[in-house]
Design an enzyme around this catalytic site. Sequence first.
Site, PDB file in Angstrom:
ATOM      1  N   HIS A 149      -5.717  -4.011  -4.145  1.00  0.00           N
ATOM      2  CA  HIS A 149      -5.753  -4.892  -2.830  1.00  0.00           C
ATOM      3  C   HIS A 149      -6.851  -5.133  -2.347  1.00  0.00           C
ATOM      4  CE1 HIS A 149      -4.756  -2.397   1.462  1.00  0.00           C
ATOM      5  NE2 HIS A 149      -5.690  -4.056   1.977  1.00  0.00           N
ATOM      6  N   ARG A 169       2.080  -3.910   3.144  1.00  0.00           N
ATOM      7  CA  ARG A 169       1.601  -2.418   3.124  1.00  0.00           C
ATOM      8  C   ARG A 169       2.283  -1.395   2.197  1.00  0.00           C
ATOM      9  NH1 ARG A 169      -3.112  -3.918   4.646  1.00  0.00           N
ATOM     10  NH2 ARG A 169      -3.901  -2.511   6.563  1.00  0.00           N
TER      11      ARG A 169
END
Length: 310
Positions: A273, A225
């Site tokens: 991502h 993250r």
Amino acid sequence: MSLTLLFSAPDRIWPDYEAALPKALAAAGIEAELTREASPETVDYIVYAPNDELTDFTPFTHAKAVLSLWAGVERIAPNKTLTQPLCRMVDDGLALGMRDYVVGHVMRYHLGMDRHIHGLKGVWDHLTPPLAKDRPVTVLGLGELGQACALALAGLGFKVTGWSRRPKEIEGLTCVSGPEGLKKALATAEIAVLLLPNTPATENTLNAETLALMPKGACIVNPGRGTLIDDEALLVALDSGQIGHATLDVFRVEPLPTDHPYWSHPHVTVTPHIAAETRANTASEVIAENIRRSEAGEPLLHLVDRTAGY
Ligand code: NDP
Ligand code: OXD
């Protein structure tokens, strides 16, 4: 009696689940209606992926569980209106996808591939890379994904150290935990892979102080993250050469704003991502199995510890 399953996730993925989930439910012997709209009080289970529509779970008075399609649950775990059990996604599709991504990017650094891909044409640059057995790699996070990646790297011969919150013993890995363990894990990390969840405790795990512990010129792969890294500190470390290169898949703001310095930095690779995507076929089986368990009064799989935040 037929169950009502509310699918609360972005439009983009609905066609895949509209096809895969009813099949998986039928295979598990569950009679259910899968819907994108329902009166909240009629909903039995919520299949959830981060979206802006569902933020108040209060009206779902009969829902028995929320089943996340994502492994990372930082956007739902702290939601105080959610009183039902929350399960996160653990499935082979995610683990295999993450393993491929991490091994590929670690290999890029290990073999110094950029040297030749972007190398000077006509220059016979004869530099032999070390063997994997002489390359220390550190994986921060030894959960489902961190462990899959760490073991794959160890299988290729890398000297792998893994860091987790609680102490572990895993054959083939050097396992460390706690603040002293982090220092030890970073001291040798020529390549560091970040697979920690986004929780208050993991924020800025890589900051000016911890980046300085790494060997000069170390490389970073972050599919965990964006919050795991202090961006300002990383940019300073990249500019000074303390960090040689970073491959970043996740960011504090996504999509990464077009004017963000990461896009143009010569020592940063941005991926959007895509490290590991939840695959509808395998994920639907996990969802169906959890509903079967819940209906049979058996313990749910992959329950989130809401206090720890993951
Ligand atoms: P897990 O919950 O299985 O593992 C998390 C690991 O992090 C565990 O080993 C845990 O330690 C460790 N950890 C948590 N907090 C701390 C802490 N404070 N200090 C040290 N270690 C800590 O998660 P997954 O492996 O399934 O997923 C990891 C993350 O990957 C997700 O949360 C998500 O953010 C990200 N992800 C990214 C994707 C992408 O496409 N980019 C796709 C899917 C996931 P312990 O073992 O002791 O609990
Ligand atoms: C996840 C992700 O958490 O895709 O599943 O990032």
